[in-house]
Design an enzyme around this catalytic site. Sequence first.
Site, mmCIF file in Angstrom:
data_model
loop_
_atom_site.group_PDB
_atom_site.id
_atom_site.type_symbol
_atom_site.label_atom_id
_atom_site.label_comp_id
_atom_site.label_asym_id
_atom_site.label_seq_id
_atom_site.Cartn_x
_atom_site.Cartn_y
_atom_site.Cartn_z
ATOM 1 N N GLY A 61 0.129 8.733 -1.420
ATOM 2 C CA GLY A 61 0.848 9.790 -2.396
ATOM 3 C C GLY A 61 1.191 9.118 -3.751
ATOM 4 O O GLY A 61 2.121 9.512 -4.203
ATOM 5 N N ASP B 286 -7.709 11.600 1.860
ATOM 6 C CA ASP B 286 -7.013 12.558 2.082
ATOM 7 C C ASP B 286 -6.181 12.402 3.503
ATOM 8 O O ASP B 286 -6.800 12.108 4.389
ATOM 9 C CB ASP B 286 -8.183 13.607 2.167
ATOM 10 C CG ASP B 286 -7.360 15.085 2.608
ATOM 11 O OD1 ASP B 286 -6.065 15.112 2.699
ATOM 12 O OD2 ASP B 286 -7.772 16.299 2.699
ATOM 13 N N TYR C 108 7.916 23.735 6.566
ATOM 14 C CA TYR C 108 7.974 22.368 6.174
ATOM 15 C C TYR C 108 8.869 21.246 6.968
ATOM 16 O O TYR C 108 8.512 20.323 7.163
ATOM 17 C CB TYR C 108 8.498 22.244 4.724
ATOM 18 C CG TYR C 108 8.804 20.900 3.992
ATOM 19 C CD1 TYR C 108 7.856 20.121 3.665
ATOM 20 C CD2 TYR C 108 10.144 20.419 3.805
ATOM 21 C CE1 TYR C 108 7.865 19.040 2.920
ATOM 22 C CE2 TYR C 108 10.297 19.321 3.199
ATOM 23 C CZ TYR C 108 9.184 18.339 2.874
ATOM 24 O OH TYR C 108 9.621 17.267 2.287
ATOM 25 N N SER D 54 9.399 16.678 -9.861
ATOM 26 C CA SER D 54 7.889 16.102 -10.034
ATOM 27 C C SER D 54 7.093 17.383 -9.862
ATOM 28 O O SER D 54 7.422 18.528 -9.860
ATOM 29 C CB SER D 54 7.852 15.327 -8.660
ATOM 30 O OG SER D 54 7.753 16.090 -7.413
ATOM 31 N N GLY E 283 4.757 11.561 -8.887
ATOM 32 C CA GLY E 283 5.995 11.888 -8.276
ATOM 33 C C GLY E 283 6.668 10.668 -7.820
ATOM 34 O O GLY E 283 6.427 9.561 -8.478
ATOM 35 N N ILE F 271 13.442 16.326 -5.962
ATOM 36 C CA ILE F 271 12.771 15.462 -6.818
ATOM 37 C C ILE F 271 12.116 16.257 -7.855
ATOM 38 O O ILE F 271 11.413 16.929 -7.666
ATOM 39 C CB ILE F 271 12.007 14.388 -6.085
ATOM 40 C CG1 ILE F 271 12.340 13.599 -4.873
ATOM 41 C CG2 ILE F 271 11.135 13.514 -7.167
ATOM 42 C CD1 ILE F 271 11.456 12.719 -4.172
ATOM 43 N N LEU G 186 0.864 -1.215 0.085
ATOM 44 C CA LEU G 186 0.068 0.014 0.120
ATOM 45 C C LEU G 186 0.960 1.322 0.101
ATOM 46 O O LEU G 186 1.731 1.376 0.783
ATOM 47 C CB LEU G 186 -1.111 -0.049 1.154
ATOM 48 C CG LEU G 186 -1.837 1.306 1.419
ATOM 49 C CD1 LEU G 186 -3.200 0.742 1.995
ATOM 50 C CD2 LEU G 186 -1.496 2.340 1.956
ATOM 51 N N LYS H 210 8.965 17.115 8.801
ATOM 52 C CA LYS H 210 9.978 16.064 8.321
ATOM 53 C C LYS H 210 10.813 15.578 9.384
ATOM 54 O O LYS H 210 11.373 14.537 9.561
ATOM 55 C CB LYS H 210 10.595 16.443 7.056
ATOM 56 C CG LYS H 210 9.713 16.457 5.925
ATOM 57 C CD LYS H 210 9.104 15.241 5.285
ATOM 58 C CE LYS H 210 8.306 15.321 4.362
ATOM 59 N NZ LYS H 210 7.743 13.966 3.875
#
Length: 327
Positions: free
Chosen positions: A20, A75, A175, A212, A24, A210, A17, A179
Amino acid sequence: MGVSWSNQMPVEGKTVLITGASEGLGRSAARQLAEKGANVILVSRSASKLETAMAEAKAAARDPETQRFHFISADVAKPDYAPPLLAEAVAWNNDQPIDIVWCIAGMSAPDFWLEVPLSQTRSQMDINFWGAAEIAHAVLRLWCAPDAPVVPEPKHLIFTSSVLALFPVVGYGPYTPAKSALRGLADTLVQEVEAYPQNVKVHVVYPASIGSPGFERENKTKPGVTKMLEEGDPVQSPDTVASGAIRGLERGQYFITTALYGYVFKWSTLGGSPRNNWFIDTIMCCLIPLIWIFVLPDIFSKIRKYRKTHGHPASYRAKAIEDHQSS
């Protein structure tokens, strides 16, 4: 955590599974795992994008006659999304547990932390941290339940963090905290699962930039000083990052980086994270910090020079949007 020469995460006939998965890195991972024989469940918000991504994964299947594919629109930023998602996934998987869960869903809207509402940090925390934490909590409670079977072959939970969790860069204030929190959760869970009799492996992937659709979106608000510091940094394709990550997973690595400076950042900040190779990682952890004697002063010098040339950061965002629109 040493060197292993056998595949530590075979996927042929297993069900994976991926959140996202509509574009990308997630889309590339779905296709490449399909090429290796996996059954794949793709998760994202956009049903139309998921249909396209699933068709691509199906076309790449090693054995189209036996492999199965499914997508679920969800979502990950919404509280309590994970239990019903997993219930649907398990039902589709003939009521068998999912073998591998890879949390890739995320987004970045770079800016100065001081110059945007705190709600922007909260929204990125919802997607980048809580989106992964919720499904991790739900699936681990299934895999490690008292009545869950104890089998030799492990389940795999894979987080996707960022090299920014290893070395922060100005302009990613809303951001980076999410992370970094994800790294802290993973470092805790890799120990916690050892307390259970079930065989569960935890991994973290730390991609760099990346190329994307998400990268194009983040460039719309990225401050000029951030672009200046990143100038010359390689931008990897989603396929390159996916293949590098899968290679690390097959080697049984916990701490997976896919770009050269990702390795440098890793060796600078391993701390209490498990090592992939105790000898190499320990030696490099001793050597790499010497580099920062020269690199960090240079970074701070560049930021100060940028300030003198471009003025107050309040003007950066409008300028970044204007530059993006004109390019």
